[in-house]
Design an enzyme around this catalytic site. Structure first.
Site, PDB file in Angstrom:
ATOM      1  CD  GLU A   1      -2.545   1.243   2.686  1.00 31.75           C
ATOM      2  OE1 GLU A   1      -3.470   2.064   2.803  1.00 31.75           O
ATOM      3  OE2 GLU A   1      -2.226   0.432   3.574  1.00 31.75           O
TER       4      GLU A   1
ATOM      5  CD  GLU B   1      -6.563   5.842   7.012  1.00 32.14           C
ATOM      6  OE1 GLU B   1      -6.557   4.618   6.878  1.00 32.14           O
ATOM      7  OE2 GLU B   1      -5.551   6.485   7.348  1.00 32.14           O
TER       8      GLU B   1
END
Length: 378
Positions: free
Chosen positions: A150, A233
């Site tokens: 990622e 987030e």
């Protein structure tokens, strides 16, 4: 992190990229309000917007527009020393079996001639969150599950939060200077680029970040880009945060090395000769067992990031693991490197292990493949 399953900590806490499959709704014509935990819809017939509230049972809703989304309510509260509560985002590509309409992803990295994206955010004060852009890569052309690597780009960081791993320095990518962090969440490796001050909008080359991670030895050109995603987030609060606009385009036409043009440090191995060897040692008792797996690189060049696939015999189930992140608990298993053992030099080896249960007669797996190539058994 995607993220659907955003964190999946080494302690076994599932967090970083939505474990359950996303529910794909009908394409949004007018604004669409989504409050379902993993609800999603399409945008402009090209992208998918997802609520992706994986880390809390509290309500979160997003209002999806023709070009992005706004968080209208976010009532979860996360531990700022741990994982966020969700990752509402919009993406292009494939994520947990859901592929955006008409996408050409996954695509091999060295087959990409250009990969560009643009993003515009709306930020709020008084909340703890990051505005993040995720780039997902894997040794195989995966359209489901957790990818091995990622890349996170933090366009804004508010509150006492930090990326996974530790800060390893700075880098200039795309003409901007970034803090660089590197680590693993227990399920996949992560390289994060953190802006020193908020970036509200930017048009940039995704390929620049992929190339930087490749130059760090974390991936190779034979890996696949599976999706690019932009969202937030949130740990605490976040109502009013918005992705105003998102766009991404990935073009093929790059040059995939052929065996005759690839550069190797020595003569290539004989055709048909596996470049890996697996030693599978077990300790078996009653209805339980442990397995210690040693993966040796018998090829001529280093392995940078690995995924070892094998199938557990019927009746066997994994209950825990160490030195690798395992996808699946029975049947088909994929073991991926941890943050500290992703590189295996030519002639070198690494090992990992797991514990499990079984019923009936105990037997060992017979076939192992490393990044898609069959290995020999020691």
């Amino acid at each position: 992190m995607a993220r659907s399953l955003r964190a999946l900590f080494a302690a076994g806490l599932l967090a970083a990229t939505g474990l359950t499959a996303l529910t794909l709704a009908t394409p949004a014509q007018a604004d669409t309000l989504i409050c379902d935990q993993y609800g999603s819809t399409t945008i402009g017939g090209r992208y998918i917007a997802m609520n992706n509230r994986w880390g809390t049972s509290a309500e979160q809703c997003i209002n999806v527009t023709a070009s992005g989304f706004t968080i209208t309510s976010q009532q979860g509260t996360g531990n700022t020393s741990g994982a966020p509560v969700s990752y509402p985002a919009v993406y292009f590509g494939c994520h947990y079996t859901k592929c955006s309409p008409g996408t050409n992803l996954p695509i091999r990295v060295d087959a990409i001639s250009s990969a560009t994206s643009s993003i515009s955010y709306n930020f709020v004060s008084g909340a703890t969150y990051n505005a993040s852009y995720d780039i997902w890569l894997d040794p195989a052309p995966r359209t489901d599950g957790v990818n091995a690597q990622e890349i996170m780009i933090w366009f804004n960081r508010q509150g006492s939060i930090q990326p996974i791993g530790s800060r390893i320095g700075t880098a200039t990518v795309g003409g901007r200077t970034w803090e660089v962090w590197q680590g693993s969440n227990g399920a996949n490796a992560v390289v994060s680029y953190v802006a020193p001050s908020p970036v509200t909008s930017w048009s940039f080359s995704v390929l620049d970040f992929i190339t930087d991670v490749k130059n760090r030895g974390a991936i190779t050109g034979s890996w696949y880009l599976t999706s690019v995603q932009a969202g937030f987030e949130p740990w605490i609060g976040g109502a009013g945060l918005a992705v105003n606009n998102f766009a991404a385009t990935v073009n093929g036409g790059g040059t995939v090395p052929s065996p005759s043009t690839s550069s190797t440090p020595s003569s290539p191995p004989t055709t048909g000769t596996p470049a890996c060897r697996v030693t599978y040692a077990t300790n078996v008792w009653n209805t339980g067992f442990t397995a210690n797996v040693t993966l040796a690189n018998t090829g001529a060049s280093a392995v940078n990031g690995w995924a070892l696939n094998f199938t557990l015999p019927s009746g066997q189930s994994v209950t825990g693991s160490w030195n690798a992140a395992l996808s699946g608990t029975s049947g088909a298993i994929t073991a991926r490197n941890a943050g500290h053992n992703g590189g295996i030099p030519a002639g070198g080896s690494t090992s990992f292990g797991f514990q499990g249960t079984y019923g009936g007669t105990f037997t060992s797996p017979t076939t192992f493949t490393l990044n898609g190539t069959a290995c020999t058994r020691a």
